[in-house]
Scaffold this motif. Structure first.
Motif, PDB file in Angstrom:
ATOM      1  N   MET A   1      24.554  37.156  31.373  1.00 58.09           N
ATOM      2  CA  MET A   1      25.136  36.320  32.410  1.00 58.09           C
ATOM      3  C   MET A   1      26.489  36.922  32.817  1.00 58.09           C
ATOM      4  SD  MET A   1      25.988  32.234  32.506  1.00 58.09           S
ATOM      5  CE  MET A   1      26.864  32.164  30.976  1.00 58.09           C
ATOM      6  N   GLY A   2      26.676  37.137  34.099  1.00 60.93           N
ATOM      7  CA  GLY A   2      27.920  37.705  34.587  1.00 60.93           C
ATOM      8  C   GLY A   2      29.055  36.712  34.582  1.00 60.93           C
ATOM      9  N   LYS A   3      30.273  37.264  34.502  1.00 59.90           N
ATOM     10  CA  LYS A   3      31.448  36.401  34.582  1.00 59.90           C
ATOM     11  C   LYS A   3      32.661  37.215  35.007  1.00 59.90           C
ATOM     12  CE  LYS A   3      32.397  36.664  29.622  1.00 59.90           C
ATOM     13  NZ  LYS A   3      32.576  35.889  28.394  1.00 59.90           N
ATOM     14  N   LEU A   4      33.662  36.493  35.520  1.00 57.78           N
ATOM     15  CA  LEU A   4      34.939  37.070  35.924  1.00 57.78           C
ATOM     16  C   LEU A   4      36.023  36.404  35.101  1.00 57.78           C
ATOM     17  CD1 LEU A   4      36.831  38.691  37.835  1.00 57.78           C
ATOM     18  CD2 LEU A   4      36.726  36.719  39.391  1.00 57.78           C
ATOM     19  N   THR A   5      36.826  37.228  34.414  1.00 58.83           N
ATOM     20  CA  THR A   5      37.933  36.718  33.609  1.00 58.83           C
ATOM     21  C   THR A   5      39.191  37.513  33.925  1.00 58.83           C
ATOM     22  OG1 THR A   5      37.342  38.199  31.781  1.00 58.83           O
ATOM     23  CG2 THR A   5      36.421  35.958  31.714  1.00 58.83           C
ATOM     24  N   THR A   6      40.328  36.989  33.481  1.00 61.91           N
ATOM     25  CA  THR A   6      41.607  37.662  33.664  1.00 61.91           C
ATOM     26  C   THR A   6      42.555  37.259  32.552  1.00 61.91           C
ATOM     27  OG1 THR A   6      43.354  38.182  35.263  1.00 61.91           O
ATOM     28  CG2 THR A   6      42.650  35.873  35.139  1.00 61.91           C
ATOM     29  N   HIS A   7      43.626  37.996  32.418  1.00 63.40           N
ATOM     30  CA  HIS A   7      44.758  37.585  31.590  1.00 63.40           C
ATOM     31  C   HIS A   7      45.993  38.300  32.105  1.00 63.40           C
ATOM     32  CE1 HIS A   7      44.041  41.328  29.254  1.00 63.40           C
ATOM     33  NE2 HIS A   7      45.313  41.226  28.920  1.00 63.40           N
ATOM     34  N   VAL A   8      47.160  37.783  31.718  1.00 66.79           N
ATOM     35  CA  VAL A   8      48.426  38.337  32.200  1.00 66.79           C
ATOM     36  C   VAL A   8      49.310  38.675  31.008  1.00 66.79           C
ATOM     37  CG1 VAL A   8      50.459  37.958  33.641  1.00 66.79           C
ATOM     38  CG2 VAL A   8      48.283  36.880  34.267  1.00 66.79           C
ATOM     39  N   LEU A   9      49.856  39.889  31.033  1.00 65.96           N
ATOM     40  CA  LEU A   9      50.822  40.316  30.031  1.00 65.96           C
ATOM     41  C   LEU A   9      52.166  40.553  30.707  1.00 65.96           C
ATOM     42  CD1 LEU A   9      48.625  42.839  28.036  1.00 65.96           C
ATOM     43  CD2 LEU A   9      49.235  40.498  27.403  1.00 65.96           C
ATOM     44  N   ASP A  10      53.199  39.932  30.169  1.00 61.17           N
ATOM     45  CA  ASP A  10      54.577  40.103  30.636  1.00 61.17           C
ATOM     46  C   ASP A  10      55.121  41.335  29.922  1.00 61.17           C
ATOM     47  OD1 ASP A  10      57.364  40.047  30.830  1.00 61.17           O
ATOM     48  OD2 ASP A  10      57.530  37.897  30.453  1.00 61.17           O
ATOM     49  N   THR A  11      55.088  42.484  30.598  1.00 64.24           N
ATOM     50  CA  THR A  11      55.496  43.733  29.958  1.00 64.24           C
ATOM     51  C   THR A  11      57.017  43.855  29.844  1.00 64.24           C
ATOM     52  OG1 THR A  11      55.360  44.919  32.063  1.00 64.24           O
ATOM     53  CG2 THR A  11      53.408  44.965  30.641  1.00 64.24           C
ATOM     54  N   ALA A  12      57.764  43.087  30.609  1.00 61.00           N
ATOM     55  CA  ALA A  12      59.228  43.122  30.509  1.00 61.00           C
ATOM     56  C   ALA A  12      59.712  42.473  29.220  1.00 61.00           C
ATOM     57  CB  ALA A  12      59.855  42.425  31.710  1.00 61.00           C
ATOM     58  N   ASN A  13      58.992  41.446  28.773  1.00 60.58           N
ATOM     59  CA  ASN A  13      59.409  40.701  27.592  1.00 60.58           C
ATOM     60  C   ASN A  13      58.468  40.864  26.401  1.00 60.58           C
ATOM     61  OD1 ASN A  13      61.813  39.235  28.680  1.00 60.58           O
ATOM     62  ND2 ASN A  13      60.275  38.598  30.181  1.00 60.58           N
ATOM     63  N   GLY A  14      57.410  41.655  26.570  1.00 63.09           N
ATOM     64  CA  GLY A  14      56.492  41.926  25.474  1.00 63.09           C
ATOM     65  C   GLY A  14      55.752  40.709  24.971  1.00 63.09           C
TER      66      GLY A  14
ATOM     67  N   PRO B   1      36.169  31.123  32.165  1.00 69.27           N
ATOM     68  CA  PRO B   1      36.011  32.174  33.172  1.00 69.27           C
ATOM     69  C   PRO B   1      36.330  31.646  34.575  1.00 69.27           C
ATOM     70  CG  PRO B   1      34.161  32.199  31.655  1.00 69.27           C
ATOM     71  CD  PRO B   1      34.958  30.947  31.361  1.00 69.27           C
ATOM     72  N   LEU B   2      36.840  32.520  35.426  1.00 63.32           N
ATOM     73  CA  LEU B   2      37.112  32.131  36.806  1.00 63.32           C
ATOM     74  C   LEU B   2      35.812  31.885  37.560  1.00 63.32           C
ATOM     75  CD1 LEU B   2      39.941  34.718  37.506  1.00 63.32           C
ATOM     76  CD2 LEU B   2      40.211  32.280  37.035  1.00 63.32           C
ATOM     77  N   LEU B   3      34.826  32.719  37.299  1.00 66.30           N
ATOM     78  CA  LEU B   3      33.472  32.560  37.833  1.00 66.30           C
ATOM     79  C   LEU B   3      32.505  32.960  36.735  1.00 66.30           C
ATOM     80  CD1 LEU B   3      33.866  34.361  41.295  1.00 66.30           C
ATOM     81  CD2 LEU B   3      33.829  31.888  40.896  1.00 66.30           C
ATOM     82  N   GLU B   4      31.326  32.344  36.736  1.00 67.14           N
ATOM     83  CA  GLU B   4      30.285  32.764  35.797  1.00 67.14           C
ATOM     84  C   GLU B   4      28.939  32.270  36.275  1.00 67.14           C
ATOM     85  OE1 GLU B   4      30.455  31.164  31.791  1.00 67.14           O
ATOM     86  OE2 GLU B   4      31.478  29.395  32.518  1.00 67.14           O
ATOM     87  N   GLY B   5      27.904  32.960  35.816  1.00 69.16           N
ATOM     88  CA  GLY B   5      26.545  32.571  36.175  1.00 69.16           C
ATOM     89  C   GLY B   5      26.311  32.639  37.667  1.00 69.16           C
ATOM     90  N   ASP B   6      25.751  31.567  38.212  1.00 65.32           N
ATOM     91  CA  ASP B   6      25.399  31.521  39.631  1.00 65.32           C
ATOM     92  C   ASP B   6      26.607  31.553  40.563  1.00 65.32           C
ATOM     93  OD1 ASP B   6      22.751  31.412  38.904  1.00 65.32           O
ATOM     94  OD2 ASP B   6      22.595  29.234  39.101  1.00 65.32           O
ATOM     95  N   THR B   7      27.798  31.220  40.061  1.00 61.91           N
ATOM     96  CA  THR B   7      28.980  31.234  40.933  1.00 61.91           C
ATOM     97  C   THR B   7      29.530  32.636  41.141  1.00 61.91           C
ATOM     98  OG1 THR B   7      30.573  30.856  39.139  1.00 61.91           O
ATOM     99  CG2 THR B   7      29.636  28.896  40.217  1.00 61.91           C
ATOM    100  N   LEU B   8      29.112  33.602  40.318  1.00 59.37           N
ATOM    101  CA  LEU B   8      29.549  34.990  40.464  1.00 59.37           C
ATOM    102  C   LEU B   8      28.541  35.724  41.340  1.00 59.37           C
ATOM    103  CD1 LEU B   8      31.600  37.191  39.594  1.00 59.37           C
ATOM    104  CD2 LEU B   8      30.008  37.763  37.768  1.00 59.37           C
TER     105      LEU B   8
END
Length: 117
Positions: free
Chosen positions: A1-14, A49-56
């Motif tokens: 099943m497909g999906k769209l995910t993300t994450h954010v890293l603050d590289t200035a503050n580690g 996930p931001l999108l998954e399954g039929d929504t992707l």
């Protein structure tokens, strides 16, 4: 099943980028359709996930990360206007059955992304 995910890293503050607003849009020609608005958790990730399954679906998408508001909220001193404010990432989904992970590494002065796993 497909999906769209993300994450954010603050590289200035580690550290993870917590409480960052993210907007997801589907693109079609000149039109832009809002699909979802969410906020990162304490680990810089979304709780689902931001999108998954039929929504992707195969197509073009845009993620908008409100990084400037995040840095302002943690007290980072930056000039106005902000050098990095809303980070817009446009990308394509070619295989709706695959996992697409689109991370953001960000500081008040730069950002980068890649197709993660």
């Amino acid at each position: 099943m497909g999906k769209l995910t993300t994450h954010v890293l603050d590289t200035a503050n580690g550290r993870p980028g917590a409480d960052i607003k993210i907007e997801l849009f589907a693109l079609s020609g000149d039109s832009r359709r809002a699909l979802k608005t969410t906020t990162t958790n304490h680990d810089g990730r979304c709780n689902e996930p931001l999108l998954e399954g039929d929504t992707l679906a195969v197509g073009e998408y845009e993620l908008v990360f409100h990084a400037g508001d995040y840095f302002a909220s943690i007290g980072t001193k930056v000039p106005e206007p902000r050098f990095v404010d809303q980070v817009v990432l446009r990308f394509g989904i070619a295989d709706a059955g695959a996992h697409y992970h689109v991370p953001l590494l960000v500081s008040p002065w730069s950002y980068s992304t890649y197709r993660g796993s």
